[in-house]
Structures are given as C-alpha cells and as structure tokens.
Write a protein that holds these residues in place. Structure first.
Motif, PDB file in Angstrom:
ATOM      1  N   TRP B 132       0.834  -1.210   0.000  1.00 11.89           N
ATOM      2  CA  TRP B 132       0.000   0.000   0.000  1.00 11.89           C
ATOM      3  C   TRP B 132       0.867   1.259   0.000  1.00 11.89           C
ATOM      4  O   TRP B 132       0.594   2.211  -0.715  1.00 11.89           O
ATOM      5  CB  TRP B 132      -0.946  -0.052   1.213  1.00 11.89           C
ATOM      6  CG  TRP B 132      -1.626   1.232   1.529  1.00 11.89           C
ATOM      7  CD1 TRP B 132      -1.527   1.941   2.687  1.00 11.89           C
ATOM      8  CD2 TRP B 132      -2.529   1.966   0.687  1.00 11.89           C
ATOM      9  NE1 TRP B 132      -2.292   3.069   2.626  1.00 11.89           N
ATOM     10  CE2 TRP B 132      -2.917   3.112   1.413  1.00 11.89           C
ATOM     11  CE3 TRP B 132      -3.027   1.782  -0.594  1.00 11.89           C
ATOM     12  CZ2 TRP B 132      -3.790   4.053   0.885  1.00 11.89           C
ATOM     13  CZ3 TRP B 132      -3.891   2.724  -1.116  1.00 11.89           C
ATOM     14  CH2 TRP B 132      -4.264   3.842  -0.380  1.00 11.89           C
ATOM     15  N   ILE B 133       1.934   1.253   0.785  1.00 11.74           N
ATOM     16  CA  ILE B 133       2.795   2.431   0.866  1.00 11.74           C
ATOM     17  C   ILE B 133       3.617   2.607  -0.413  1.00 11.74           C
ATOM     18  O   ILE B 133       3.830   3.718  -0.875  1.00 11.74           O
ATOM     19  CB  ILE B 133       3.738   2.328   2.091  1.00 11.74           C
ATOM     20  CG1 ILE B 133       2.917   2.376   3.385  1.00 11.74           C
ATOM     21  CG2 ILE B 133       4.789   3.433   2.081  1.00 11.74           C
ATOM     22  CD1 ILE B 133       3.686   2.055   4.642  1.00 11.74           C
ATOM     23  N   ASN B 135       3.013   1.202  -3.543  1.00  7.71           N
ATOM     24  CA  ASN B 135       2.473   0.921  -4.874  1.00  7.71           C
ATOM     25  C   ASN B 135       2.593   2.130  -5.787  1.00  7.71           C
ATOM     26  O   ASN B 135       2.495   3.283  -5.348  1.00  7.71           O
ATOM     27  CB  ASN B 135       1.041   0.353  -4.776  1.00  7.71           C
ATOM     28  CG  ASN B 135      -0.001   1.424  -4.815  1.00  7.71           C
ATOM     29  OD1 ASN B 135      -0.282   1.999  -5.854  1.00  7.71           O
ATOM     30  ND2 ASN B 135      -0.554   1.727  -3.656  1.00  7.71           N
ATOM     31  N   ARG B 137       0.900   3.581  -8.153  1.00  8.73           N
ATOM     32  CA  ARG B 137      -0.164   4.513  -8.548  1.00  8.73           C
ATOM     33  C   ARG B 137      -0.596   5.458  -7.436  1.00  8.73           C
ATOM     34  O   ARG B 137      -0.685   6.655  -7.640  1.00  8.73           O
ATOM     35  CB  ARG B 137      -1.361   3.744  -9.105  1.00  8.73           C
ATOM     36  CG  ARG B 137      -1.179   3.417 -10.578  1.00  8.73           C
ATOM     37  CD  ARG B 137      -2.055   2.272 -11.022  1.00  8.73           C
ATOM     38  NE  ARG B 137      -3.461   2.594 -10.924  1.00  8.73           N
ATOM     39  CZ  ARG B 137      -4.407   1.687 -10.640  1.00  8.73           C
ATOM     40  NH1 ARG B 137      -4.068   0.439 -10.403  1.00  8.73           N
ATOM     41  NH2 ARG B 137      -5.660   2.044 -10.583  1.00  8.73           N
ATOM     42  N   PHE B 138      -0.861   4.893  -6.254  1.00  4.49           N
ATOM     43  CA  PHE B 138      -1.279   5.810  -5.179  1.00  4.49           C
ATOM     44  C   PHE B 138      -0.615   5.464  -3.860  1.00  4.49           C
ATOM     45  O   PHE B 138      -1.254   5.434  -2.823  1.00  4.49           O
ATOM     46  CB  PHE B 138      -2.792   5.887  -5.035  1.00  4.49           C
ATOM     47  CG  PHE B 138      -3.515   4.680  -5.558  1.00  4.49           C
ATOM     48  CD1 PHE B 138      -4.138   4.719  -6.801  1.00  4.49           C
ATOM     49  CD2 PHE B 138      -3.567   3.508  -4.819  1.00  4.49           C
ATOM     50  CE1 PHE B 138      -4.788   3.602  -7.296  1.00  4.49           C
ATOM     51  CE2 PHE B 138      -4.219   2.396  -5.316  1.00  4.49           C
ATOM     52  CZ  PHE B 138      -4.837   2.441  -6.560  1.00  4.49           C
ATOM     53  N   GLY B 139       0.676   5.186  -3.920  1.00  2.00           N
ATOM     54  CA  GLY B 139       1.413   4.939  -2.685  1.00  2.00           C
ATOM     55  C   GLY B 139       1.913   6.231  -2.084  1.00  2.00           C
ATOM     56  O   GLY B 139       2.185   7.197  -2.790  1.00  2.00           O
ATOM     57  N   LEU B 140       2.054   6.216  -0.768  1.00  2.00           N
ATOM     58  CA  LEU B 140       2.560   7.400  -0.071  1.00  2.00           C
ATOM     59  C   LEU B 140       3.985   7.719  -0.525  1.00  2.00           C
ATOM     60  O   LEU B 140       4.364   8.873  -0.657  1.00  2.00           O
ATOM     61  CB  LEU B 140       2.549   7.147   1.444  1.00  2.00           C
ATOM     62  CG  LEU B 140       3.000   8.313   2.315  1.00  2.00           C
ATOM     63  CD1 LEU B 140       1.990   9.453   2.252  1.00  2.00           C
ATOM     64  CD2 LEU B 140       3.199   7.873   3.765  1.00  2.00           C
ATOM     65  N   SER B 143       3.948   9.824  -3.521  1.00  4.68           N
ATOM     66  CA  SER B 143       3.430  11.153  -3.186  1.00  4.68           C
ATOM     67  C   SER B 143       4.514  11.991  -2.518  1.00  4.68           C
ATOM     68  O   SER B 143       4.655  13.178  -2.804  1.00  4.68           O
ATOM     69  CB  SER B 143       2.232  11.044  -2.235  1.00  4.68           C
ATOM     70  OG  SER B 143       1.198  10.347  -2.847  1.00  4.68           O
TER      71      SER B 143
END
Lengths: 270, 299
Positions: B132-133, B135, B137-140, B143
């Motif tokens: 999740w962190i 990934n 496409r939309f991992g932190l 970002s």
C-alpha cells in the motif's frame, strides 16, 4: 551510570519513526474514503474521516466469521499447546527413562524440518485423517512445538526433586502431582508458551493455506491474503481488515510485553 | 508372597510408563504431522504423483528434471542471493538498535516496545501494508518523492526496487526480534571487562570491537542461523507484497514449490524440490555449527 547523550536520542527517534510511522499510516489510511485511497496525491492523515471501510468490511465476505474462526483456532490451539508441552517438558525434565536423550534430540531436530519443506505431503496426511478443510487441522498439529517443550523442560529442571518425591511418598497420583505441583510452579513458562502460541496461531498463514479450502473456514490472514492478491484490490476493506486484525495482538502485547521480551530470549536459545 | 511380588512389578511397570504417557500427545503429533510427511515427501519425490491418480515410481527422473529446470534454478538462486543480502543487513540493524536500546535512555521501555512492535504484525499484513505504501499509482512513497520534486518511481513494477523492497520489509519486520536476543547477550557482558579496557585506555570503538563483539558470540551465531533459515523459507510476506513479481523478480523457492504442487498439480516434482531445499537447510546449519564449534576450541 551516566546519562545518554543527545546523539543517542536522535538515533533512537529516527528508528522510532521507521518502525512506527508505517503502522500509523495504515491505521490512518483505513479511515480514508475511497476517493482519497485511489488518489495519486496521498496524505498522511485522512482529509476526511470515515468509518465506511470498516462497515463495508464487516458487510463483505463474512468478516465476522473470519474473526471468529481465527479466535477459535488461536484459543483452542493455545490451550492444547500449554497442556501437551507442559506434560512433555515435565517428562523430559524430571524423569530418567529409556530413550530420554534420544527423544529430546529427536524433538529438537524437528526444528530443522520447517513446515514449508513438508507442506506438500502434509496435505496428503491431512486428507487421510479427514482433517482437510477443518479448523482442527489448524488447532491440533501446530500445538506441538519443539521450542515450547524445550522452554518448559529448561524451566522445570529448577523444581527440586524432593518436592515431587515427598508427594509420591504421600501417595499422590502422578497426574495429581502434575496438575497440583508441577503446573502451578510452571506459571511463567506457561505464560510464555501461551502468548507465543496465540500470536503464532493468530498470525499464521502457511497452515491455513495448506489445510483450508472453503471460504467459510478462512482465518483472517488467509482472507486478507486472498483479498490483497486479487487483481483489483479492494483497498478499502482490506485495509480495514488488516487494521482490525492487528488489534488483538496489540492488546496482548501491551499486557504481556515483559513475557514477550523474556520469551524471545528463551525461545531463541534452542 | 507371590501376589505381593506380582503387584510390585506391575507397580514398577506403571511408574516406568509415566514419562512415556506424559510425552505421548506430543510424540503422536510429531510422528503424524512431521515425521510421516517427511517420509511420504521423500517417497513422492521418486514418483509422478499428481495429487489424484495413484503414484508411479519414476526413480531419479524428478531430480534429473530439476537439474535442467531453469525456473527452479532461478528461484533457488534468487533465494540464496536474498539470504546473502538480507542476513547481514538484519544482523547489523538489530545489533545497532540493540546497542542504542541498552544506552541509559529515558523512556527506554517505550523505545524497545516500539522497535519490537512490527514483530507482532503478521507477515501477510506487513506485506500488504508495504504494498500500500509503495504501490506505484497511489502509494505514499511516490506522493512524498513527487512532493519533494523528484519524478515518480515505478516502485514495485521495477524488478530491482521490488527485490530490495523485500530485503527492506523483511528487515523492518524482524529486526526487533533479533534486537531482543542481542540485548540479552549485551547485558550479560561482565562490566569488569569494560572497566579493564577503559583503564587500558581503549577507545569506544576499540571497546566494542575487542570486548563487546567477541563476548556476544553465541548470540551472533544464533541470530545468523535463525535469520538465514527465516529468509530461506520466505513466503507469506511475498504473497501480499509483490506476489512474486514483477516478472518473477521476487519469486523464491517456497512459492515455486507451492505453485508447482498446488496449482500445476505436479506433486511428485514439487516433493523433489522440497527434498533439495531440505538438503540446503541441513547442510547450511551443519556447516555453521561445525565452523562455530571449531572457532570455540581455537579461542
């Protein structure tokens, strides 16, 4: 002892953030709405807080059932583990008998046979005994742990033989000696075995993976792994499930922190 | 007289049976669920068993096939490389944080508990969490680095990134466990040794290298062997982190065995892989014990 310098604190804090921030981030993420979860610009805290992920997880795919299955397995397997490992540890610590050394070596050498190496034939064995796709396959076989036996044996070596002998002379049965003298004296070792067994069973993945087929018997870890392995991951419910699955371990950890530290040292000393 | 003797021998027989009865539940479970499968596994490895039809004896055919199987060899080689890369990193990280935690810090218990906490999180959740962190496409992670002005990384879609990601998340998840073992060893180093070294004018680094490091040898060996065994059988953490990808970059032995047996139904062939894996584990631990016990005698 002199005080630690500022440098030590700085390093200690750096590691603190490395170990804790990812966990906090997962917890915060589980409160984000779908739109935020699938946005390319992630923020640490949710911009908008919602409980939807949790309610959705509970609505979707028998989440309550998975929690119940996991709980059932962890509790029963732990009770069984405590009983049989204390019995074996007692036999190996306080009796001299034919084959005692060989049995101890045999038990310890099973550590060398990790489950991952024998998972293929274990599947056949489980089918043969009718345990395949049954929660009992997750309760009975993993309850016997070489580390648990060894831990208990080392602990019970400290009980003086005289205490047991005098009970025998008083005519107490062996079973009575076991539960009224040995078991109460083994409390610290029992606590260690119990909390480790609970953690292992709660977090276990490989046993359920081999033994369980139908989704009605899934444990939490098996369910999370299956949801997270899908092509289109349902981030919302999987995140919520992961967070919920951590809660019991957090509680156990906060209560029994000392035993965990102690137990890690003892179980490592195989 | 006769009767008395008989009852006495019955009594001694009963007392002789006691330890065996106490051991029985464990021994039965071990025999059925460890020893029996181990024997069956070796037998399967010489057959063409597919999980359904009765197995036919094929001799060493599976092992011969393994020798030429690029995918298996790749998975094994990948695992060995992972052990070589991960074990020193886990070793140094856990020793380092153990050295921090034994300093007289305020709130030491809090730091120790926080470092240990990831150990309590299941490997499945650890893998998922970091997926999740990290990934793409939309991992932190992305970002943060785009926020800092860098280009977004392809993270887990990149083979090298994913592979080193495995090294990192394994370390993250297990360092606290080995830290505890080092702490126990470090605290039992006799204070007199440090005092003597200090009188001799040894620097901090010298004290660590000549006093601390040799004194914790048993713990070092233990951490080394345990960590290597753990990495060698790595699997659950991979399931939710990368699933073995991208392009088999994080595919390791256990996953390969599992999929060969339970997805391709080549049970006999997968059993031969397990036997090879077991040989590796045994030889590795054997060498370690041998080397470490010899070192003991030399010292």
């Amino acid at each position: 002892m002199r005080k630690a310098g500022i440098g030590s604190y700085v390093i200690a804090f750096i590691f603190l953030t490395i170990f804790l921030l990812p966990v906090f981030y997962i917890v915060f993420s589980s409160f984000k709405p779908s739109s935020e979860l699938t946005s390319a610009a992630q923020t640490f805290f949710p911009r908008e807080w919602t409980f939807r992920n949790f309610t959705r997880a509970f609505e979707r795919g028998n989440f309550v059932l998975f929690i119940w299955n996991t709980f059932f397995v962890a509790v029963l397997s732990t009770l069984l583990a405590v009983l049989i490992n204390t019995m074996s540890g007692y036999a190996l610590a306080k009796f001299r008998f034919k084959g005692d050394k060989i049995i101890l070596i045999l038990i310890l050498s099973t550590i060398m046979l990790p489950l991952e190496v024998i998972m293929v034939p274990i599947f056949s064995v489980l089918r043969f005994f009718g345990l395949y796709n049954s929660l009992w396959a997750l309760i009975i076989p993993p309850a016997a742990t070489p580390t648990g036996i060894f831990l208990m044996r080392q602990f019970l070596l400290k009980i003086p033989d005289e205490v047991l002998e005098s009970a025998r002379i008083d005519g107490a049965s062996e079973w009575r000696i076991f539960y009224s003298i040995v078991a109460p004296n083994a409390k610290p070792a029992i606590a260690t075995i119990a909390i480790f067994s609970f953690m292992w069973r709660w977090n276990d993945y490989v046993w359920p993976l081999i033994a369980i087929a139908s989704p009605r018997r899934y444990t939490l870890q098996l369910a999370i792994a299956n949801f997270a392995g899908e092509y289109n991951i349902d981030w919302n419910s999987t995140l919520a499930m992961s967070v919920v699955s951590m809660i019991p371990m957090l509680i156990v950890f906060l209560i029994f922190q000392r035993q965990f530290v102690q137990g890690t040292v003892e179980t490592g000393m195989k | 007289m006769q009767v008395e003797q008989e009852s006495k021998s019955l009594l001694t027989f009963k007392t002789k049976m006691v330890p065996y009865l106490f051991l029985a539940p464990n021994l039965i479970i071990f025999s059925i669920f460890i020893i029996l499968p181990a024997i069956i596994g070796i037998y399967y490895s010489f057959t063409d068993f597919d999980g359904l039809r009765s197995p036919n004896w094929v001799g060493f055919e599976n092992y011969r096939r393994l020798w030429e199987d690029d995918r298996f060899r790749a998975a094994m080689w990948n695992t060995i490389r992972l052990v070589v890369a991960t074990v020193p990193i886990v070793f140094m990280t856990s020793l380092f944080i153990a050295l921090i935690i034994i300093r007289p810090l305020k709130a030491r218990g809090f730091f120790r508990a926080s470092y240990y906490w990831p150990v309590m999180i299941s490997l499945i959740v650890v893998g998922f969490m970091w997926q999740w962190i990290l990934n793409p496409r939309f991992g932190l992670f992305n970002s943060v680095i785009t926020g800092l002005g860098f280009n977004a990384s392809s993270t887990l879609l990149d083979a090298r990134f994913a592979w080193w990601g495995v090294v990192f998340i394994f370390t993250w998840s297990r360092a606290g466990y080995y830290m505890i073992m080092f702490v126990a060893a470090l605290l039992s180093v006799p204070v007199q040794l440090y005092e003597a070294a200090q009188i001799d004018g040894a620097s901090k680094l010298q004290r660590f290298w000549y006093v601390t490091y040799p004194s914790i040898k048993p713990a070092r060996i233990m951490v080394f062997i345990l960590a290597a065994m753990e990495v060698f059988k790595i699997y659950p953490i991979i399931v939710t982190f990368t699933g073995g990808g991208p392009f088999r970059a994080t595919r390791f032995t256990v996953q390969h065995i599992y999929e060969t047996a339970f997805q391709s139904y080549e049970v006999g062939y997968a059993s031969a892989m397990s036997v090879i894996m077991l040989l590796f584990v045994t030889v590795f631990t054997g060498i370690n014990f041998f080397v470490s016990s010899r070192g003991e005698r030399d010292a």
